[in-house]
Design a protein around this motif. Structure first.
Motif, short mmCIF file in Angstrom:
data_model
loop_
_atom_site.label_atom_id
_atom_site.label_comp_id
_atom_site.label_asym_id
_atom_site.label_seq_id
_atom_site.Cartn_x
_atom_site.Cartn_y
_atom_site.Cartn_z
N HIS A 48 41.19 45.27 39.80
CA HIS A 48 39.79 45.39 39.40
C HIS A 48 39.17 46.65 40.01
O HIS A 48 38.47 47.41 39.33
CB HIS A 48 39.01 44.14 39.82
N GLN A 49 39.44 46.90 41.30
CA GLN A 49 38.90 48.07 41.98
C GLN A 49 39.45 49.38 41.39
O GLN A 49 38.80 50.42 41.47
CB GLN A 49 39.21 48.01 43.48
N CYS A 50 40.62 49.30 40.77
CA CYS A 50 41.24 50.50 40.17
C CYS A 50 40.87 50.67 38.71
O CYS A 50 41.42 51.53 38.02
CB CYS A 50 42.76 50.43 40.34
N GLY A 51 39.95 49.84 38.20
CA GLY A 51 39.43 50.05 36.87
C GLY A 51 39.88 49.09 35.79
O GLY A 51 39.51 49.25 34.62
N ALA A 52 40.66 48.07 36.14
CA ALA A 52 41.10 47.11 35.13
C ALA A 52 39.92 46.26 34.67
O ALA A 52 39.00 45.99 35.44
CB ALA A 52 42.20 46.21 35.69
N THR A 53 39.96 45.84 33.41
CA THR A 53 38.93 44.94 32.91
C THR A 53 39.25 43.53 33.36
O THR A 53 40.40 43.17 33.57
CB THR A 53 38.87 45.00 31.37
N THR A 54 38.23 42.73 33.50
CA THR A 54 38.42 41.35 33.94
C THR A 54 38.76 40.47 32.75
O THR A 54 38.70 40.91 31.60
CB THR A 54 37.15 40.81 34.63
N GLY A 55 39.12 39.23 33.01
CA GLY A 55 39.43 38.28 31.96
C GLY A 55 40.89 38.24 31.57
O GLY A 55 41.28 37.55 30.65
N LYS A 56 41.72 38.98 32.26
CA LYS A 56 43.16 38.98 32.01
C LYS A 56 43.87 38.46 33.26
O LYS A 56 43.29 38.40 34.33
CB LYS A 56 43.66 40.38 31.70
N ASN A 57 45.15 38.15 33.09
CA ASN A 57 45.93 37.79 34.27
C ASN A 57 46.24 39.06 35.06
O ASN A 57 46.02 40.17 34.59
CB ASN A 57 47.19 37.02 33.90
N THR A 58 46.74 38.90 36.25
CA THR A 58 46.99 40.04 37.13
C THR A 58 47.96 41.04 36.51
O THR A 58 47.73 42.26 36.55
CB THR A 58 47.53 39.56 38.49
N ARG A 59 49.01 40.55 35.88
CA ARG A 59 49.99 41.45 35.26
C ARG A 59 49.33 42.27 34.16
O ARG A 59 49.55 43.48 34.05
CB ARG A 59 51.16 40.66 34.70
N GLY A 60 48.52 41.63 33.32
CA GLY A 60 47.83 42.34 32.25
C GLY A 60 46.85 43.37 32.78
O GLY A 60 46.72 44.46 32.22
N MET A 61 46.16 43.03 33.87
CA MET A 61 45.23 43.98 34.48
C MET A 61 45.96 45.22 34.97
O MET A 61 45.54 46.34 34.72
CB MET A 61 44.46 43.31 35.62
N TRP A 62 47.08 45.01 35.68
CA TRP A 62 47.83 46.16 36.20
C TRP A 62 48.47 46.97 35.08
O TRP A 62 48.59 48.18 35.16
CB TRP A 62 48.86 45.72 37.24
N ALA A 63 48.89 46.29 34.00
CA ALA A 63 49.46 47.02 32.86
C ALA A 63 48.41 47.95 32.27
O ALA A 63 48.71 49.10 31.92
CB ALA A 63 49.97 46.05 31.80
N ASP A 64 47.15 47.50 32.18
CA ASP A 64 46.08 48.36 31.69
C ASP A 64 45.85 49.56 32.59
O ASP A 64 45.70 50.68 32.13
CB ASP A 64 44.76 47.58 31.58
N VAL A 65 45.82 49.30 33.89
CA VAL A 65 45.61 50.40 34.86
C VAL A 65 46.76 51.39 34.79
O VAL A 65 46.57 52.60 34.79
CB VAL A 65 45.45 49.83 36.29
N TRP A 66 47.99 50.88 34.71
CA TRP A 66 49.19 51.72 34.69
C TRP A 66 49.17 52.66 33.49
O TRP A 66 49.53 53.83 33.59
CB TRP A 66 50.42 50.84 34.66
N ARG A 67 48.73 52.15 32.34
CA ARG A 67 48.71 52.94 31.10
C ARG A 67 47.51 53.89 31.03
O ARG A 67 47.51 54.84 30.25
CB ARG A 67 48.68 52.04 29.89
N SER A 68 46.48 53.64 31.84
CA SER A 68 45.29 54.45 31.76
C SER A 68 45.52 55.83 32.34
O SER A 68 46.50 56.08 33.02
CB SER A 68 44.13 53.77 32.49
N ASP A 69 44.59 56.72 32.06
CA ASP A 69 44.70 58.07 32.61
C ASP A 69 43.95 58.20 33.92
O ASP A 69 43.80 59.29 34.47
CB ASP A 69 44.19 59.11 31.62
N LYS A 70 43.48 57.09 34.49
CA LYS A 70 42.79 57.10 35.79
C LYS A 70 43.83 57.19 36.89
O LYS A 70 44.65 56.34 37.05
CB LYS A 70 41.96 55.83 35.96
N VAL A 71 43.75 58.23 37.66
CA VAL A 71 44.68 58.40 38.77
C VAL A 71 43.92 58.83 39.99
O VAL A 71 43.02 59.59 39.94
CB VAL A 71 45.79 59.43 38.44
#
Length: 71
Positions: A48-71
């Protein structure tokens, strides 16, 4: 204390320690003797602190962060 060795060939050793503050620490030692320390945090809150949207499981949240261009 749990001791786990990293696969050979990478030159990394890894151990976990519980600090006097109650936090868990993951410590890497390189082949050249340098130490790198990471503190365990709750994975969902970190995502969440790294920009993932809420409402997903932890794996889904990290998958979103991993694919994002936020570094």
């Amino acid at each position: 204390m749990v001791v786990k060795k990293k696969r050979e060939g990478f030159g990394l050793e890894m151990k976990t320690f519980e600090g006097g503050d109650g936090n868990a620490y993951l410590v890497f030692r390189t082949g050249t003797g340098s130490f790198h320390v990471f503190m365990e945090v709750e994975a969902k809150e970190a995502a969440h602190q790294c920009g993932a949207t809420t409402g997903k499981n932890t794996r889904g949240m990290w998958a979103d962060v991993w694919r994002s261009d936020k570094v």
